[in-house]
Scaffold this motif. Structure first.
Motif, PDB file in Angstrom:
ATOM      1  N   LYS A  43       0.842  -1.207   0.000  1.00  0.00           N
ATOM      2  CA  LYS A  43       0.000   0.000   0.000  1.00  0.00           C
ATOM      3  C   LYS A  43       0.873   1.250   0.000  1.00  0.00           C
ATOM      4  O   LYS A  43       0.588   2.218  -0.701  1.00  0.00           O
ATOM      5  CB  LYS A  43      -0.931   0.016   1.218  1.00  0.00           C
ATOM      6  CG  LYS A  43      -2.115  -0.895   1.092  1.00  0.00           C
ATOM      7  CD  LYS A  43      -2.974  -0.830   2.347  1.00  0.00           C
ATOM      8  CE  LYS A  43      -4.124  -1.804   2.283  1.00  0.00           C
ATOM      9  NZ  LYS A  43      -4.936  -1.780   3.518  1.00  0.00           N
ATOM     10  N   HIS A  61       2.383   1.619  -3.405  1.00  0.00           N
ATOM     11  CA  HIS A  61       1.344   2.054  -4.339  1.00  0.00           C
ATOM     12  C   HIS A  61       1.055   3.546  -4.185  1.00  0.00           C
ATOM     13  O   HIS A  61       0.913   4.256  -5.172  1.00  0.00           O
ATOM     14  CB  HIS A  61       0.067   1.238  -4.126  1.00  0.00           C
ATOM     15  CG  HIS A  61      -1.039   1.622  -5.049  1.00  0.00           C
ATOM     16  ND1 HIS A  61      -1.017   1.330  -6.398  1.00  0.00           N
ATOM     17  CD2 HIS A  61      -2.186   2.289  -4.823  1.00  0.00           C
ATOM     18  CE1 HIS A  61      -2.106   1.808  -6.954  1.00  0.00           C
ATOM     19  NE2 HIS A  61      -2.833   2.388  -6.017  1.00  0.00           N
ATOM     20  N   ARG A  62       0.980   4.021  -2.943  1.00  0.00           N
ATOM     21  CA  ARG A  62       0.729   5.455  -2.713  1.00  0.00           C
ATOM     22  C   ARG A  62       1.841   6.298  -3.329  1.00  0.00           C
ATOM     23  O   ARG A  62       1.587   7.346  -3.916  1.00  0.00           O
ATOM     24  CB  ARG A  62       0.616   5.749  -1.225  1.00  0.00           C
ATOM     25  CG  ARG A  62      -0.711   5.395  -0.615  1.00  0.00           C
ATOM     26  CD  ARG A  62      -0.855   5.969   0.787  1.00  0.00           C
ATOM     27  NE  ARG A  62       0.192   5.554   1.705  1.00  0.00           N
ATOM     28  CZ  ARG A  62       0.149   4.475   2.480  1.00  0.00           C
ATOM     29  NH1 ARG A  62      -0.909   3.692   2.447  1.00  0.00           N
ATOM     30  NH2 ARG A  62       1.145   4.180   3.284  1.00  0.00           N
ATOM     31  N   LEU A  88       3.783   5.446  -5.838  1.00  0.00           N
ATOM     32  CA  LEU A  88       3.793   5.315  -7.294  1.00  0.00           C
ATOM     33  C   LEU A  88       2.493   5.750  -7.955  1.00  0.00           C
ATOM     34  O   LEU A  88       2.428   5.806  -9.178  1.00  0.00           O
ATOM     35  CB  LEU A  88       4.080   3.863  -7.684  1.00  0.00           C
ATOM     36  CG  LEU A  88       5.453   3.327  -7.314  1.00  0.00           C
ATOM     37  CD1 LEU A  88       5.559   1.855  -7.664  1.00  0.00           C
ATOM     38  CD2 LEU A  88       6.547   4.133  -7.999  1.00  0.00           C
ATOM     39  N   GLN A  89       1.466   6.041  -7.160  1.00  0.00           N
ATOM     40  CA  GLN A  89       0.158   6.366  -7.727  1.00  0.00           C
ATOM     41  C   GLN A  89       0.296   7.554  -8.676  1.00  0.00           C
ATOM     42  O   GLN A  89       0.618   8.662  -8.258  1.00  0.00           O
ATOM     43  CB  GLN A  89      -0.826   6.679  -6.609  1.00  0.00           C
ATOM     44  CG  GLN A  89      -2.247   6.695  -7.042  1.00  0.00           C
ATOM     45  CD  GLN A  89      -3.180   6.806  -5.848  1.00  0.00           C
ATOM     46  OE1 GLN A  89      -2.788   7.274  -4.784  1.00  0.00           O
ATOM     47  NE2 GLN A  89      -4.400   6.382  -6.022  1.00  0.00           N
ATOM     48  N   PRO A  90       0.028   7.321  -9.968  1.00  0.00           N
ATOM     49  CA  PRO A  90       0.296   8.352 -10.971  1.00  0.00           C
ATOM     50  C   PRO A  90      -0.547   9.610 -10.819  1.00  0.00           C
ATOM     51  O   PRO A  90      -0.047  10.697 -10.976  1.00  0.00           O
ATOM     52  CB  PRO A  90       0.009   7.671 -12.302  1.00  0.00           C
ATOM     53  CG  PRO A  90      -0.563   6.352 -11.996  1.00  0.00           C
ATOM     54  CD  PRO A  90      -0.458   6.098 -10.539  1.00  0.00           C
ATOM     55  N   GLY A  91      -1.798   9.498 -10.495  1.00  0.00           N
ATOM     56  CA  GLY A  91      -2.672  10.662 -10.419  1.00  0.00           C
ATOM     57  C   GLY A  91      -2.167  11.708  -9.447  1.00  0.00           C
ATOM     58  O   GLY A  91      -2.047  12.890  -9.767  1.00  0.00           O
ATOM     59  N   LEU A  92      -1.828  11.290  -8.255  1.00  0.00           N
ATOM     60  CA  LEU A  92      -1.360  12.226  -7.241  1.00  0.00           C
ATOM     61  C   LEU A  92       0.014  12.784  -7.589  1.00  0.00           C
ATOM     62  O   LEU A  92       0.264  13.968  -7.435  1.00  0.00           O
ATOM     63  CB  LEU A  92      -1.306  11.532  -5.875  1.00  0.00           C
ATOM     64  CG  LEU A  92      -2.640  11.077  -5.303  1.00  0.00           C
ATOM     65  CD1 LEU A  92      -2.428  10.315  -4.000  1.00  0.00           C
ATOM     66  CD2 LEU A  92      -3.546  12.270  -5.065  1.00  0.00           C
ATOM     67  N   ARG A  93       0.890  11.929  -8.053  1.00  0.00           N
ATOM     68  CA  ARG A  93       2.253  12.376  -8.377  1.00  0.00           C
ATOM     69  C   ARG A  93       2.250  13.363  -9.536  1.00  0.00           C
ATOM     70  O   ARG A  93       2.910  14.380  -9.492  1.00  0.00           O
ATOM     71  CB  ARG A  93       3.141  11.172  -8.719  1.00  0.00           C
ATOM     72  CG  ARG A  93       3.467  10.339  -7.492  1.00  0.00           C
ATOM     73  CD  ARG A  93       4.609   9.382  -7.726  1.00  0.00           C
ATOM     74  NE  ARG A  93       5.826  10.119  -7.967  1.00  0.00           N
ATOM     75  CZ  ARG A  93       6.544  10.038  -9.086  1.00  0.00           C
ATOM     76  NH1 ARG A  93       6.184   9.262 -10.047  1.00  0.00           N
ATOM     77  NH2 ARG A  93       7.640  10.731  -9.229  1.00  0.00           N
TER      78      ARG A  93
END
Length: 103
Positions: free
Chosen positions: A49, A52-53, A55-60
């Motif tokens: 988790k 994932h946080r 690497l999460q593309p939307g937020l980055r």
């Protein structure tokens, strides 16, 4: 990055196979494996988790656009080495538990 992804995928496959064994017909004989499986499962779930946080593309992407920076790999070498060590530790513990249960 390839080493990290390869290690994650290999551990995930092994972990799924071990979980299937722990739920199978001979599960009552797996004395050492069951508690370890539960503990490892919780720890690995938290680690995945966290990864994932990061690497999460939307937020980055949103954050990077605001800062005017281009996207880059979010982990330092030490971070990747630490994750690889964690994965290796869990893999080794699962192997030892499986071996002790087979004796």
């Amino acid at each position: 990055m390839n080493a990290l992804m390869d290690s994650i995928m290999a551990l995930q496959t092994a972990f799924q196979q071990v979980q299937n064994l722990a739920k199978g017909p001979g599960a009552n004989k797996l004395i050492a494996l069951k508690p370890l499986l539960e503990k490892s499962s919780l720890e690995l779930e938290e680690e995945f988790k966290r990864i994932h946080r990061i690497l999460q593309p939307g937020l980055r992407e949103k954050t990077k656009r605001k800062l005017g920076q281009r996207l880059k790999w979010p982990f330092q070498k030490a971070d990747v080495e630490q994750i690889l060590q964690l994965l290796e530790r869990h893999k080794s513990a699962l192997i030892l538990a499986m071996n002790s249960d087979q004796m």
